[in-house]
Design a protein around this motif. Structure first.
Motif, PDB file in Angstrom:
ATOM      1  N   LEU A  93       5.530  -8.040  10.976  1.00 39.47           N
ATOM      2  CA  LEU A  93       5.544  -7.115   9.843  1.00 39.47           C
ATOM      3  C   LEU A  93       4.511  -7.490   8.788  1.00 39.47           C
ATOM      4  CD1 LEU A  93       9.422  -6.894   9.409  1.00 39.47           C
ATOM      5  CD2 LEU A  93       7.930  -5.241  10.559  1.00 39.47           C
ATOM      6  N   ASP A  94       3.692  -6.514   8.423  1.00 40.67           N
ATOM      7  CA  ASP A  94       2.765  -6.637   7.298  1.00 40.67           C
ATOM      8  C   ASP A  94       3.392  -5.867   6.137  1.00 40.67           C
ATOM      9  OD1 ASP A  94       0.757  -6.457   5.411  1.00 40.67           O
ATOM     10  OD2 ASP A  94      -0.839  -6.034   6.860  1.00 40.67           O
ATOM     11  N   PHE A  95       4.205  -6.549   5.359  1.00 39.88           N
ATOM     12  CA  PHE A  95       4.973  -5.871   4.326  1.00 39.88           C
ATOM     13  C   PHE A  95       4.078  -5.152   3.317  1.00 39.88           C
ATOM     14  CE2 PHE A  95       8.178  -9.139   5.567  1.00 39.88           C
ATOM     15  CZ  PHE A  95       9.179  -8.263   5.939  1.00 39.88           C
ATOM     16  N   LYS A  96       2.981  -5.778   2.930  1.00 44.01           N
ATOM     17  CA  LYS A  96       2.115  -5.168   1.918  1.00 44.01           C
ATOM     18  C   LYS A  96       1.541  -3.857   2.421  1.00 44.01           C
ATOM     19  CE  LYS A  96      -0.650  -6.002  -1.967  1.00 44.01           C
ATOM     20  NZ  LYS A  96      -0.754  -6.961  -3.081  1.00 44.01           N
ATOM     21  N   ASN A  97       1.146  -3.827   3.679  1.00 47.80           N
ATOM     22  CA  ASN A  97       0.581  -2.609   4.236  1.00 47.80           C
ATOM     23  C   ASN A  97       1.645  -1.520   4.360  1.00 47.80           C
ATOM     24  OD1 ASN A  97      -1.627  -1.109   5.423  1.00 47.80           O
ATOM     25  ND2 ASN A  97      -0.610  -1.381   7.395  1.00 47.80           N
ATOM     26  N   ILE A  98       2.864  -1.889   4.736  1.00 48.23           N
ATOM     27  CA  ILE A  98       3.957  -0.913   4.832  1.00 48.23           C
ATOM     28  C   ILE A  98       4.208  -0.285   3.472  1.00 48.23           C
ATOM     29  CG2 ILE A  98       6.425  -0.616   5.250  1.00 48.23           C
ATOM     30  CD1 ILE A  98       6.184  -2.898   7.332  1.00 48.23           C
ATOM     31  N   VAL A  99       4.283  -1.107   2.435  1.00 50.19           N
ATOM     32  CA  VAL A  99       4.528  -0.598   1.082  1.00 50.19           C
ATOM     33  C   VAL A  99       3.373   0.281   0.627  1.00 50.19           C
ATOM     34  CG1 VAL A  99       4.847  -1.237  -1.328  1.00 50.19           C
ATOM     35  CG2 VAL A  99       6.007  -2.542   0.463  1.00 50.19           C
ATOM     36  N   ARG A 100       2.143  -0.178   0.878  1.00 47.32           N
ATOM     37  CA  ARG A 100       0.972   0.595   0.436  1.00 47.32           C
ATOM     38  C   ARG A 100       0.937   1.968   1.096  1.00 47.32           C
ATOM     39  NH1 ARG A 100      -2.640  -2.767   1.609  1.00 47.32           N
ATOM     40  NH2 ARG A 100      -2.986  -3.638  -0.469  1.00 47.32           N
ATOM     41  N   ARG A 101       1.198   2.019   2.398  1.00 47.87           N
ATOM     42  CA  ARG A 101       1.190   3.313   3.100  1.00 47.87           C
ATOM     43  C   ARG A 101       2.244   4.253   2.518  1.00 47.87           C
ATOM     44  NH1 ARG A 101       1.408   0.540   8.158  1.00 47.87           N
ATOM     45  NH2 ARG A 101       3.482   1.469   8.419  1.00 47.87           N
ATOM     46  N   THR A 102       3.409   3.707   2.205  1.00 47.04           N
ATOM     47  CA  THR A 102       4.476   4.533   1.640  1.00 47.04           C
ATOM     48  C   THR A 102       4.063   5.103   0.293  1.00 47.04           C
ATOM     49  OG1 THR A 102       6.126   3.159   2.761  1.00 47.04           O
ATOM     50  CG2 THR A 102       6.902   4.566   0.967  1.00 47.04           C
ATOM     51  N   PRO A 126       1.997  -2.838 -11.829  1.00 47.12           N
ATOM     52  CA  PRO A 126       3.101  -2.443 -10.933  1.00 47.12           C
ATOM     53  C   PRO A 126       3.613  -3.629 -10.120  1.00 47.12           C
ATOM     54  CG  PRO A 126       1.055  -1.177 -10.527  1.00 47.12           C
ATOM     55  CD  PRO A 126       0.713  -2.378 -11.312  1.00 47.12           C
ATOM     56  N   ARG A 127       4.930  -3.650  -9.908  1.00 47.76           N
ATOM     57  CA  ARG A 127       5.555  -4.706  -9.116  1.00 47.76           C
ATOM     58  C   ARG A 127       6.493  -4.075  -8.075  1.00 47.76           C
ATOM     59  NH1 ARG A 127       2.190  -7.082 -11.430  1.00 47.76           N
ATOM     60  NH2 ARG A 127       2.317  -9.000 -12.676  1.00 47.76           N
ATOM     61  N   VAL A 128       6.469  -4.626  -6.853  1.00 49.13           N
ATOM     62  CA  VAL A 128       7.406  -4.238  -5.800  1.00 49.13           C
ATOM     63  C   VAL A 128       8.109  -5.495  -5.327  1.00 49.13           C
ATOM     64  CG1 VAL A 128       7.685  -3.238  -3.499  1.00 49.13           C
ATOM     65  CG2 VAL A 128       5.955  -2.311  -5.049  1.00 49.13           C
ATOM     66  N   TYR A 129       9.431  -5.423  -5.209  1.00 47.96           N
ATOM     67  CA  TYR A 129      10.235  -6.544  -4.757  1.00 47.96           C
ATOM     68  C   TYR A 129      10.972  -6.128  -3.480  1.00 47.96           C
ATOM     69  CZ  TYR A 129       9.473  -7.964  -9.596  1.00 47.96           C
ATOM     70  OH  TYR A 129       8.901  -8.289 -10.807  1.00 47.96           O
ATOM     71  N   SER A 158      -0.787   2.720  -5.890  1.00 47.46           N
ATOM     72  CA  SER A 158      -0.720   2.152  -4.538  1.00 47.46           C
ATOM     73  C   SER A 158      -1.818   1.130  -4.269  1.00 47.46           C
ATOM     74  CB  SER A 158      -0.811   3.280  -3.500  1.00 47.46           C
ATOM     75  OG  SER A 158      -2.032   3.977  -3.633  1.00 47.46           O
ATOM     76  N   SER A 159      -2.823   1.064  -5.115  1.00 51.56           N
ATOM     77  CA  SER A 159      -3.948   0.159  -4.850  1.00 51.56           C
ATOM     78  C   SER A 159      -3.901  -1.120  -5.670  1.00 51.56           C
ATOM     79  CB  SER A 159      -5.275   0.885  -5.139  1.00 51.56           C
ATOM     80  OG  SER A 159      -5.358   1.258  -6.508  1.00 51.56           O
TER      81      SER A 159
END
Length: 397
Positions: A73-82, A59-62, A97-98
């Motif tokens: 901002l902790d972008f990785k944590n924001i994305v993971r929580r979502t 998986p990739r998130v951009y 998500s992991s």
């Protein structure tokens, strides 16, 4: 003989790839506003997953955009929580998500934009962009939205509710719905066709269609809207199979579901997406304000249908264009309605933000199942209030 009139609207689950991106972008916005209410945010997201030669999901998130904020901002944590809230928690669902990899390309807001938006001296805050914004309301339903989009949202929201609250291991996060409403000669609506697509595990699921019909479709569609048996007008998973879903089956991008977000195609749309944008961007805030005005006009009994239009130029503190359209359903001249609305409502971008309390971190709640016609589980959307309806009624009596 009059040809039958029909309206069709679609919706998608929170696990649809485009909706995943809307939620990620709005979660970034919320975190910025939580720490710094004056944040300037324009955040776009993209997701995609593929499997390597060994069958392992990748998986990739951009994240891309422009953000000026005092927030850390902790972008990785924001994305993971979502992703965890959506419950993308297994490779079979098409994302995980992991185990995703994150790519970030975020810069500050352009100073050429900021100079038009920032208040300077006696100059009020200007619009953050140019564009057209529409708001709409009608009296078909209790939430003053068309039946087609209300039911389309209801179907996919029910699908997601069952998956989460009953811990169903055979149901995936991805899904879609589509509802066609027919109107009889007297204007009475009825359900003409229902389509629902539900991602499922790759195993034999006897009775799956019947389960969807009973637990989702029959639960959501009111009996008084039925002309034919629901089983005769409903399609479940039109190809017969929906295993490969989520960002593995289709890439996702912020802002690709603007009709789902608004009025299901029943009203016009200015073209600007909402998610990931702070309220200085009028293509979000003025669209919310247009809905607020239109809903109050209908709630006041001044029209059965109402569309409100704005147009702004970047840096301007007043709209270039404003109009009210009631489609011949109002006993009052539209020019009178426009005059009263202009006198009663303040169209300045800063006033719109204050009136609708738009500097709060409420946006991730808007990013699935529509921005209009509902009250989220954890709070209210101020643009859905009808607190000015009595004022409008008195002014136009």
């Amino acid at each position: 003989m009059r040809r039958e009139r029909t309206l069709t609207s679609e919706s998608v689950t929170e696990g649809h790839p485009d909706k995943v991106c809307d939620q990620i972008s709005d979660s970034v916005l919320d975190e910025c506003l939580r720490q710094d209410p004056n944040s300037r945010v324009a955040c776009e997201s993209m997701v995609k997953a593929r499997r390597n030669l060994f069958g392992t999901l990748m998986p990739r998130v951009y994240l891309m955009g422009e953000i000026t904020t005092g927030a850390s901002l902790d972008f990785k944590n924001i994305v993971r929580r979502t992703l965890e809230e959506i419950r993308y928690d297994g490779d079979w669902t098409g994302f995980n998500s992991s185990s995703f990899k994150l790519h970030v390309n975020i810069t500050r807001q352009s100073p050429d934009i900021a100079i038009g938006v920032d208040p300077r001296g006696e100059k009020d805050q200007g619009a953050g962009d140019q564009g057209l914004m529409y708001g709409y309301a009608d009296n078909e339903t209790d939430v003053l939205m068309p039946w087609s989009i209300k039911l389309a949202h209801g179907l996919v929201a029910r699908l997601s509710y069952l998956r989460k609250h009953r811990n169903l291991d055979f149901l995936g996060p991805d899904g879609k719905s589509q509802v066609t409403i027919g109107y009889r000669d007297n204007g009475a609506p009825y359900v003409k066709k229902v389509t629902i697509a539900a991602q499922h595990a790759d195993r034999d699921l006897p009775g799956f269609r019947d389960w969807i019909l009973e637990e989702v479709v029959e639960y959501t569609i009111p009996q008084n809207l039925l002309e034919n048996h629901l089983r005769d007008v409903t399609i479940v998973n039109g190809t017969g199979k929906f295993v490969v879903g989520g960002p593995e089956g289709d890439s996702g991008l912020t802002g690709r579901k603007i009709i789902v977000d608004t009025y299901g195609g029943v009203a016009r749309h200015g073209g600007g997406a909402f998610s990931g944008k702070d309220p200085s961007k009028v293509d979000r805030s003025a669209a919310y304000f247009a809905r607020y005005i239109a809903k109050n006009i209908v709630a006041a009994g001044l029209a059965e249908r109402c569309e409100v239009r704005f147009a702004f130029t970047i840096g301007s503190s007043q709209p270039d264009d404003f109009a009210v359209e009631t489609f011949g359903t109002s006993p009052v001249d539209e020019r009178q309605i426009e005059k009263v609305v202009r006198d009663m409502f303040n169209f300045r971008p800063s006033s719109i933000i204050d009136t609708l309390e738009l500097r709060r971190p409420i946006y991730s709640l808007t990013a699935a199942y529509g921005h209009f016609g509902r009250e989220p589980e954890y709070g209210s959307f101020p643009w859905e209030k009808t607190d000015r309806a009595s004022d409008l009624r008195r002014a136009l009596a």
